[in-house]
Scaffold this motif. Structure first.
Motif, PDB file in Angstrom:
ATOM      1  N   ILE A  72      51.235  43.997  30.280  1.00 29.89           N
ATOM      2  CA  ILE A  72      51.625  44.919  29.224  1.00 29.89           C
ATOM      3  C   ILE A  72      51.311  44.295  27.873  1.00 29.89           C
ATOM      4  N   MET A  73      50.284  44.837  27.259  1.00 34.37           N
ATOM      5  CA  MET A  73      49.783  44.276  26.010  1.00 34.37           C
ATOM      6  C   MET A  73      50.890  44.135  24.975  1.00 34.37           C
ATOM      7  N   LYS A  74      51.705  45.166  24.903  1.00 31.70           N
ATOM      8  CA  LYS A  74      52.772  45.167  23.913  1.00 31.70           C
ATOM      9  C   LYS A  74      53.680  43.944  24.080  1.00 31.70           C
ATOM     10  N   ASN A  75      54.009  43.656  25.349  1.00 30.82           N
ATOM     11  CA  ASN A  75      54.901  42.522  25.605  1.00 30.82           C
ATOM     12  C   ASN A  75      54.234  41.198  25.278  1.00 30.82           C
ATOM     13  N   ASN A  76      52.928  41.128  25.507  1.00 30.23           N
ATOM     14  CA  ASN A  76      52.204  39.909  25.174  1.00 30.23           C
ATOM     15  C   ASN A  76      52.278  39.630  23.678  1.00 30.23           C
ATOM     16  N   VAL A  77      52.112  40.689  22.910  1.00 33.20           N
ATOM     17  CA  VAL A  77      52.146  40.511  21.458  1.00 33.20           C
ATOM     18  C   VAL A  77      53.568  40.177  20.999  1.00 33.20           C
ATOM     19  N   LYS A  78      54.539  40.831  21.643  1.00 36.06           N
ATOM     20  CA  LYS A  78      55.941  40.530  21.330  1.00 36.06           C
ATOM     21  C   LYS A  78      56.224  39.043  21.491  1.00 36.06           C
ATOM     22  N   GLU A  79      55.693  38.488  22.598  1.00 35.82           N
ATOM     23  CA  GLU A  79      55.915  37.075  22.881  1.00 35.82           C
ATOM     24  C   GLU A  79      55.413  36.200  21.743  1.00 35.82           C
ATOM     25  N   LEU A  80      54.265  36.585  21.196  1.00 32.90           N
ATOM     26  CA  LEU A  80      53.692  35.795  20.102  1.00 32.90           C
ATOM     27  C   LEU A  80      54.649  35.764  18.919  1.00 32.90           C
ATOM     28  N   ILE A  81      55.165  36.902  18.587  1.00 31.87           N
ATOM     29  CA  ILE A  81      56.067  36.969  17.436  1.00 31.87           C
ATOM     30  C   ILE A  81      57.338  36.173  17.715  1.00 31.87           C
ATOM     31  N   LYS A  82      57.787  36.321  18.960  1.00 30.90           N
ATOM     32  CA  LYS A  82      59.008  35.602  19.323  1.00 30.90           C
ATOM     33  C   LYS A  82      58.800  34.088  19.205  1.00 30.90           C
ATOM     34  N   LYS A  83      57.649  33.632  19.673  1.00 28.93           N
ATOM     35  CA  LYS A  83      57.354  32.203  19.578  1.00 28.93           C
ATOM     36  C   LYS A  83      57.292  31.761  18.127  1.00 28.93           C
ATOM     37  N   ALA A  84      56.711  32.601  17.297  1.00 26.75           N
ATOM     38  CA  ALA A  84      56.620  32.268  15.880  1.00 26.75           C
ATOM     39  C   ALA A  84      58.018  32.124  15.289  1.00 26.75           C
ATOM     40  N   LEU A  85      58.896  33.033  15.677  1.00 27.24           N
ATOM     41  CA  LEU A  85      60.269  32.981  15.176  1.00 27.24           C
ATOM     42  C   LEU A  85      60.954  31.692  15.618  1.00 27.24           C
ATOM     43  N   ILE A  86      60.768  31.379  16.884  1.00 30.94           N
ATOM     44  CA  ILE A  86      61.417  30.179  17.419  1.00 30.94           C
ATOM     45  C   ILE A  86      60.935  28.928  16.677  1.00 30.94           C
ATOM     46  N   GLN A  87      59.637  28.892  16.502  1.00 28.14           N
ATOM     47  CA  GLN A  87      59.054  27.715  15.842  1.00 28.14           C
ATOM     48  C   GLN A  87      59.514  27.579  14.390  1.00 28.14           C
ATOM     49  N   TRP A  88      59.480  28.695  13.705  1.00 25.66           N
ATOM     50  CA  TRP A  88      59.911  28.703  12.305  1.00 25.66           C
ATOM     51  C   TRP A  88      61.385  28.299  12.223  1.00 25.66           C
ATOM     52  N   ASN A  89      62.148  28.845  13.129  1.00 28.16           N
ATOM     53  CA  ASN A  89      63.583  28.578  13.183  1.00 28.16           C
ATOM     54  C   ASN A  89      63.851  27.088  13.333  1.00 28.16           C
ATOM     55  N   GLU A  90      63.094  26.467  14.236  1.00 28.30           N
ATOM     56  CA  GLU A  90      63.285  25.031  14.468  1.00 28.30           C
ATOM     57  C   GLU A  90      62.851  24.217  13.257  1.00 28.30           C
ATOM     58  N   GLN A  91      61.701  24.561  12.769  1.00 30.64           N
ATOM     59  CA  GLN A  91      61.114  23.764  11.694  1.00 30.64           C
ATOM     60  C   GLN A  91      61.964  23.801  10.429  1.00 30.64           C
ATOM     61  N   ASP A  92      62.423  25.009  10.059  1.00 31.84           N
ATOM     62  CA  ASP A  92      63.170  25.136   8.808  1.00 31.84           C
ATOM     63  C   ASP A  92      64.678  25.134   9.022  1.00 31.84           C
ATOM     64  N   GLN A  93      65.095  24.892  10.278  1.00 37.77           N
ATOM     65  CA  GLN A  93      66.511  24.818  10.603  1.00 37.77           C
ATOM     66  C   GLN A  93      67.299  26.012  10.061  1.00 37.77           C
ATOM     67  N   LEU A  94      66.846  27.180  10.461  1.00 40.75           N
ATOM     68  CA  LEU A  94      67.455  28.412   9.935  1.00 40.75           C
ATOM     69  C   LEU A  94      68.697  28.814  10.708  1.00 40.75           C
ATOM     70  N   SER A  95      68.910  28.198  11.854  1.00 40.60           N
ATOM     71  CA  SER A  95      69.983  28.580  12.781  1.00 40.60           C
ATOM     72  C   SER A  95      70.034  30.100  12.965  1.00 40.60           C
ATOM     73  N   LEU A  96      68.896  30.595  13.292  1.00 44.56           N
ATOM     74  CA  LEU A  96      68.723  32.033  13.475  1.00 44.56           C
ATOM     75  C   LEU A  96      68.917  32.355  14.962  1.00 44.56           C
ATOM     76  N   THR A  97      69.602  33.436  15.268  1.00 47.00           N
ATOM     77  CA  THR A  97      69.633  33.853  16.668  1.00 47.00           C
ATOM     78  C   THR A  97      68.422  34.740  16.927  1.00 47.00           C
ATOM     79  N   ILE A  98      67.598  34.261  17.816  1.00 52.77           N
ATOM     80  CA  ILE A  98      66.363  34.984  18.115  1.00 52.77           C
ATOM     81  C   ILE A  98      66.695  36.183  19.004  1.00 52.77           C
ATOM     82  N   PRO A  99      66.334  37.375  18.575  1.00 53.30           N
ATOM     83  CA  PRO A  99      66.625  38.545  19.413  1.00 53.30           C
ATOM     84  C   PRO A  99      65.826  38.509  20.714  1.00 53.30           C
ATOM     85  N   ASP A 100      66.452  38.972  21.796  1.00 49.36           N
ATOM     86  CA  ASP A 100      65.765  39.023  23.090  1.00 49.36           C
ATOM     87  C   ASP A 100      64.527  39.894  23.011  1.00 49.36           C
ATOM     88  N   ASP A 101      64.693  40.985  22.305  1.00 52.66           N
ATOM     89  CA  ASP A 101      63.620  41.958  22.267  1.00 52.66           C
ATOM     90  C   ASP A 101      63.181  42.184  20.826  1.00 52.66           C
TER      91      ASP A 101
END
Length: 607
Positions: free
Chosen positions: A19-48
């Motif tokens: 599912i192409m849509k889910n593949n792209v979602k994953e990319l954004i999610k990974k970006a969020l996770i990485q940004w969150n870690e790097q800048d210590q945002l203590s952000l809760t990453i949404p499941d979806d």
RNA sequence: GUCUCGGUAGCUCAGCUGGAUAGAGCAAUCCCCUCCUAAGGGAUAGGUCGCAGGUUCGAAUCCUGCCCGGGACGCCA
């Protein structure tokens, strides 16, 4: 158990993250996770992560609003959030470029290779294309129609049947292990009334003269069953009508508004049982069998598959009913009033308490319905879906109350209501009356408009929505009729393939796959987008229990193809391009076929 | 009365669970077969998303209240 394990393995093997849509979602999610870690945002990453197909090609292929959604919790400007996300997007061979637009949308453009690749996927997966694993092998019980076996199915049942069957297909395609079931009310008073009706028609056939009770079943099929009975037993079951009707409570009379139709028919049943003894039960059983055989035959013709015909009577024999009542008793939800036993449904947000055992000692239908639901839970289903006619809407609250009172998990129960279909003949509404037995049967409808049109029209709308079923439209062979429109697209591809053969050309699929990058026309890009959307459509239809989404998709998809067909040629083009285009339209044909198949509609090769 | 579903173009309906300029099909007007099925396609026109508030960066979509329709509310089955 074995079956369940088996299907889990199958679904595991079948799982492809296609599912192409889910593949792209994953990319954004990974970006969020990485940004969150790097800048210590203590952000809760949404499941979806929210991502959608763009309406407008100038916004790319997908757009996400996460940046705007995060603006508030992060107290930052959406556009700068978007920039940060884009910066952290992992490298991917799917994505061509990413833009930030408007108030903070992240627009994602897919590489053309990525877009073209869907054709290869469709060709490789064939009739499995679009199938997913969202259900992860969860066992789903899907009960639908469950009409009393007192007569043939009518057009209202047809909608439930078509909807239930389509939902079963769609959920199976999404990786659920679906079990379809029809609950046969073969134990109640209505069955006795059916038996009495058959017997009375039999008596009339023998030459007895009397007035048929207003509460009896008046359909012609009853007369047919009576004649069959006569053919088998001759006059052995005959009783003088004068004797039977002697001293009976008056039937309800339209003119004077006096009498009691219930008491009247009950007395006839009692009289019949007295006179016939075991033979009354014999009539009842042949009645049930005849009606059920008819329903099964109807379903088979309609392409509706039922895994199990669950008999209400089997509950009575198995003591399940008593266990259910004991269970409620033990949990403290029963009390006595006016000689009846009541279930305290008001403890669970129902409007009023409900009787489970009448003052005369007989159980209500509600009681056996609860026993039936207990059986569903005990059989270990993860999801239990009841598809009821909308006229049963009042039963939802009490059923949920009962299930909760028995100690089962209500969250697993999902009751869906299907509205009636209103038949139209052009502008004219088709009048139906159940009283007089002059309703349109499902079989008549199928014979008039055909199975394909019937199946499609029934699932065109959301199930809880009223459906205007236009018989003229369903029969018309014009572009107004979505069934023909979609089937025609399929037939057109087949026709092109026949032409290919007639011109002595050979198609080479491998060469076609190699040359997919030559598919650059706007109509081709539109088709590629639509193809890659198909798995998403199935996912949405399955998760929301809305097969109509597929019907709408197929209509649009067929339109995309017809536009392409009109604008370009497939055979009279350079060979490399020809192979690529043929691959594309074979993929189109495959998806049309897959989608139609889920809805129970055929995909003709010629029209 | 309570519950429930609906109200989007003249008609029938979409609108992806809050996104960018509101979308189809029919009907209307005009146009496209020397060509793989015209059972097809293109163009034009058509809108106060029932009404009024609210929530917010943003509402046809969510909340509240009204208005108008369909349907359901039994010791029936």
């Amino acid at each position: 158990m074995l079956h369940s394990l088996f299907s889990w393995i199958i679904s595991f093997l079948n799982h492809r993250p296609n599912i192409m849509k889910n593949n792209v979602k994953e990319l954004i999610k990974k970006a969020l996770i990485q940004w969150n870690e790097q800048d210590q945002l203590s952000l809760t990453i949404p499941d979806d992560v929210h991502l959608e197909r763009t309406k407008d090609a100038s916004h790319g292929d997908f757009a996400s609003n996460v940046a705007m959604a995060l603006a508030k919790p992060l107290k930052q400007k959406p556009r700068s959030i978007a920039e940060a996300i884009v910066k952290h997007l992992p490298a991917s061979d799917l994505v061509d470029k990413v833009e930030i637009a408007g108030p903070g949308f992240i627009n994602i453009y897919l590489k053309s290779d990525t877009q073209h690749a869907v054709v290869k996927t469709v060709l490789a997966e064939g009739d499995q294309f679009g199938h997913g694993n969202q259900g992860n092998g969860q066992r789903v019980m899907l009960e639908f129609v469950s009409a009393n076996p007192t007569g043939p199915l009518h057009v209202g049942h047809g909608r439930s049947a078509a909807y239930g069957a389509a939902l079963a297909q769609v959920m199976s395609a999404a990786g659920y292990d679906v079990h379809t079931e029809y609950y046969v009310n073969d134990a109640g008073r209505q069955m006795a009334i059916l038996a009495a009706s058959i017997w009375l028609r039999y008596l009339a056939h023998c030459g007895e003269v009397f007035t048929f009770p207003s509460n009896g079943y008046k359909g012609d099929y009853v007369v047919g069953m009576a004649e069959a009975l006569f053919a088998d037993v001759g006059e052995d079951y005959r009783m003088p009508a004068a004797q039977l009707f002697q001293d009976l409570p008056q039937d309800f009379d339209e003119e004077s508004k006096t009498g009691d139709k219930e008491a009247h028919i009950d007395a006839i049943i009692a009289g019949g049982k007295d006179f016939l003894g075991d033979r009354f039960q014999a009539i009842l059983q042949r009645g049930v069998k005849a009606v059920l055989d008819d329903i099964k035959d109807d379903f088979e013709g309609f392409g509706v598959h039922i895994d199990e015909w669950f008999s209400e009577e089997s509950l009575l024999h198995s003591e399940a009913l008593h266990q259910t009542i004991d269970r409620l008793e033990k949990n403290g939800y029963l009390y006595e009033k006016d000689g009846a036993r009541w279930f305290r449904a008001t403890d669970f947000d129902d409007e009023k308490d409900r009787v489970v055992v009448r003052s005369n000692g007989t159980h209500t239908y509600f009681a056996s319905d609860l026993a039936y639901h207990a059986s569903k839970y005990e059989r270990g289903f993860d999801q239990i879906i009841d598809i009821f006619g909308a006229d049963h809407h009042g039963y939802v609250a009490r059923m949920e109350a009962g299930v909760a009172a028995m100690g089962f998990d209500v969250a697993r129960l999902n009751i869906l209501l299907v509205q009636f279909a209103i038949l139209f003949r052009g502008k004219e509404r088709v009048q139906m009356s159940t009283r007089s037995g002059s309703f349109v049967t499902l079989r008549q409808l199928r014979e008039e408009v055909g199975n394909d049109a019937a199946r499609f029209f029934y699932v065109m709308r959301k199930c809880e929505q009223h459906l205007d079923f236009d018989l003229e439209l369903a029969k018309s062979k014009t572009n107004e009729n979505p069934v023909y429109y979609i089937q025609y697209a399929h037939a057109r591809v087949c026709s092109v393939m026949r032409q290919l053969g007639e011109k002595g050309l050979k198609h080479d699929m491998a060469l076609g796959n190699e040359g997919l990058s030559s598919l650059v026309e706007p109509e081709e890009v539109a088709l590629l987008r639509a193809l890659s959307r198909y798995p998403e459509v199935i996912e949405a239809a399955a998760l929301n229990h809305e097969p109509h989404i597929i019907a709408n998709y197929l209509r649009d998809f067929a339109n995309d193809f017809h536009v392409y067909y009109n604008a370009h040629r497939f055979l009279d083009v350079p060979e490399a391009l020809r192979h690529a285009r043929i691959n594309l339209i074979i993929a189109v044909r495959q998806v049309l076929k897959n989608g139609l198949q889920l809805l129970g509609v055929s995909a003709p090769e010629k029209m």
